[in-house]
Design an enzyme around this catalytic site. Structure first.
Site, PDB file in Angstrom:
ATOM      1  N   GLY A   1       8.960   3.396  -0.576  1.00  0.00           N
ATOM      2  CA  GLY A   1       9.975   4.629  -0.843  1.00  0.00           C
ATOM      3  C   GLY A   1      11.256   4.007  -0.552  1.00  0.00           C
TER       4      GLY A   1
ATOM      5  N   ASP B   1      11.838  12.989  10.447  1.00  0.00           N
ATOM      6  CA  ASP B   1      11.432  13.062   9.297  1.00  0.00           C
ATOM      7  C   ASP B   1       9.984  13.677   9.104  1.00  0.00           C
ATOM      8  OD1 ASP B   1      11.857  12.631   6.434  1.00  0.00           O
ATOM      9  OD2 ASP B   1      11.187  10.684   6.379  1.00  0.00           O
TER      10      ASP B   1
ATOM     11  N   VAL C   1       5.420  -0.838   2.564  1.00  0.00           N
ATOM     12  CA  VAL C   1       4.510  -0.854   3.397  1.00  0.00           C
ATOM     13  C   VAL C   1       3.343  -1.913   2.880  1.00  0.00           C
ATOM     14  CG1 VAL C   1       3.095   0.310   4.793  1.00  0.00           C
ATOM     15  CG2 VAL C   1       4.786   1.558   4.310  1.00  0.00           C
TER      16      VAL C   1
ATOM     17  N   MET D   1      13.014   4.000   2.099  1.00  0.00           N
ATOM     18  CA  MET D   1      12.909   3.028   3.212  1.00  0.00           C
ATOM     19  C   MET D   1      12.393   1.704   3.321  1.00  0.00           C
ATOM     20  SD  MET D   1      11.652   5.972   5.882  1.00  0.00           S
ATOM     21  CE  MET D   1      11.680   4.900   7.373  1.00  0.00           C
TER      22      MET D   1
ATOM     23  N   ILE E   1       0.711  -1.176  -0.149  1.00  0.00           N
ATOM     24  CA  ILE E   1      -0.010   0.045  -0.082  1.00  0.00           C
ATOM     25  C   ILE E   1       0.786   1.169   0.022  1.00  0.00           C
ATOM     26  CG2 ILE E   1      -1.893  -1.021   0.947  1.00  0.00           C
ATOM     27  CD1 ILE E   1      -1.163   0.052   3.697  1.00  0.00           C
ATOM     28  N   GLY E   2       2.132   1.056  -0.065  1.00  0.00           N
ATOM     29  CA  GLY E   2       2.806   2.057  -0.093  1.00  0.00           C
ATOM     30  C   GLY E   2       4.445   1.809  -0.066  1.00  0.00           C
TER      31      GLY E   2
END
Length: 481
Positions: free
Chosen positions: A21, A138, A26, A23, A18-19
């Protein structure tokens, strides 16, 4: 052919990404033990074939994730657990059906009212994190989630620096964007509470202006250079939010407000927004408006619009405040009548339903002269209260006796927060009660735990540090850090 869904920790079934980047990814997942939906972040570690660096990054990520799990707050995404599986950390987190603020801004900037509302919620979580020693590191629109009902929560506490986000690598690549970095972090210094304040200010700026305070550029090195100098584009659309934003975006970290101050001022702006809506219901601050102000408003012609009523009420409030200050100064100069409230004055607040025309006896605001026994010692005025007692007495006045509370603030304190009496009354109108406890004194500096109970339900706590000065024999609040 059926393929079994991937499982983590023998209880979490990964459903869909669902996400993601720099890092990591998700996932929306199912906690099969508790039968609930969770979000799971699969953290990415350095891929440079250096086992020592990889292990250090993993341990750092695990340690900081555990620190983040200490924070439980209604406006922060909760970390339930941290797992070490497949040679990488996995964060098990609360799942919120939501849209990130970054995604919302793709459709255009927010109104000032909407930005203030989101900001008040998120700042309460950041302030709570700072009180327990957690630096977010962040803060940016992508880490603020907004639900369908307007509930805002911040995610990714304490993880970004551990995972190497937003820093220069050995090859000169930049992971993440410097658009929301504070100047000191852009120069390579460690993130701090003050840098969180700057990044949050940059986020609110972008929410209303539509672009980050450093502007936009595909050249990340140029943006990083601009960030390191603190060279921001002055805001043009932020209206009443501007004074607070400029303090949050100060180049010098020491000149920025604390996150608790940010929360207080944003909540005050929320209250002001509610009070100036053109709709028909009474003003939210009505219970705390002095009788004289109510009479002045009632005397206004019925055909006057709501804005006119607000102006009349605010003018009356300011006039009353000025009269009270004059009375108090006169009493201070007259000797025995300057006696401080008795030491039995409670630290908890008088309920806001107490009519402000009849303040508690502890305020000593009555014009009745003291007993004749005190006049016999007029040549030796009673000793001034201690700073700690003054702080206890101040909170004991609130929120039921705003005039006396406001009179205990120096002009420096008021100017630092743009606090007219009207704004002061609007801010306090949201609380049912306030309690001060654990008051400690070090010279003229006092620390105190303050608990607020909202009229709408719920409560919040903070630990404040106050500096006091003596004016005409009375300790007054001069600054708050």
């Amino acid at each position: 052919m059926f393929v079994e869904a991937r499982r983590i920790g023998d209880r979490y079934r990964l459903l869909e990404p669902i996400g993601g980047g720099a890092m990591g990814t998700v996932w929306r997942a199912k906690d099969e033990t508790l039968g609930r939906t969770v979000a799971i972040k699969e953290l990415v570690l350095p891929d440079d074939h250096d086992e020592k660096r990889t292990d250090e990054a993993k341990q750092r990520a695990m340690r900081e994730a555990r620190i983040a799990a200490r924070l439980t707050h209604p406006h922060a995404i909760t970390v339930f657990a941290v797992l070490d599986e497949e040679d990488r950390p996995w964060l098990i987190m609360e799942h919120l059906t939501s849209t990130s603020l970054a995604q919302k801004l793709e459709d255009g900037p927010l109104s000032v009212d909407d930005a203030v509302n989101v900001g008040a919620q998120v700042s309460s979580a950041l302030a709570a994190a700072h009180r327990v020693g957690i630096v977010h590191r962040d803060v940016k629109p992508g880490n603020i989630l907004v639900g369908p009902d307007g509930t805002a929560k911040i995610s990714d506490f304490g993880i970004s620096r551990a995972a190497g986000d937003v820093k220069l690598t050995a090859t000169g690549d930049i992971l993440g964007t410097p658009a929301f970095l504070s100047p000191e972090v852009a120069r390579g210094e460690d993130a701090s509470f003050a840098s969180d304040v700057f990044s949050f200010g940059a986020t609110l700026y972008a929410a209303v202006e539509g672009t980050p305070p450093y502007g936009e550029s595909d050249n990340q090195i140029a943006l990083l250079y601009r960030a390191s100098s603190g060279d921001i584009v002055p805001p043009a659309k932020t209206e009443r939010l501007t004074p607070l934003l400029l303090r949050m975006l100060a180049t010098d970290p020491a000149e920025r407000p604390s996150m608790s101050e940010v929360e207080r001022e944003l909540r005050a702006l929320v209250a002001v927004s509610a009070a100036t809506l053109p709709a028909g219901p009474p003003l939210p601050a009505e219970p705390t408006v002095p009788a004289a102000a109510a009479s002045a408003a009632a005397a206004a012609p019925a055909s006057r619009n709501r804005r006119g009523l607000i102006a009349v009420g605010a003018g009356a409030l300011l006039l009353i405040a000025a009269v009270i200050v004059v009375i108090l100064v006169t009493r201070h100069k007259s000797g025995p009548e300057t006696a401080a409230p008795p030491l039995s004055t409670p630290a908890s607040a008088t309920p806001s339903t107490t009519p402000s025309a009849a303040p508690p006896p502890a305020t000593a605001s009555s014009s009745t002269p003291p007993p004749s026994t005190s006049s016999s010692s007029s040549s030796a005025p009673p000793p001034a209260e201690t700073p700690a007692q003054a702080v206890a007495a101040y909170y004991g006045l609130l929120p039921g006796n705003l005039e006396a509370g406001y009179a205990r603030l120096t002009q420096k304190f008021k100017d630092a927060r743009s606090k007219t009496f009207s704004a002061y009354a609007q801010w306090w109108s949201q609380f049912q009660s306030v309690t001060a406890s654990n008051i400690t004194e070090n010279g003229s500096t006092v620390t105190v735990d303050v608990s607020y109970v909202y009229k709408s339900g719920g409560n919040t706590q903070e630990r404040d540090t106050l500096t006091l000065v003596q004016k005409d024999g009375t300790w007054m609040l001069d600054s708050q850090g």
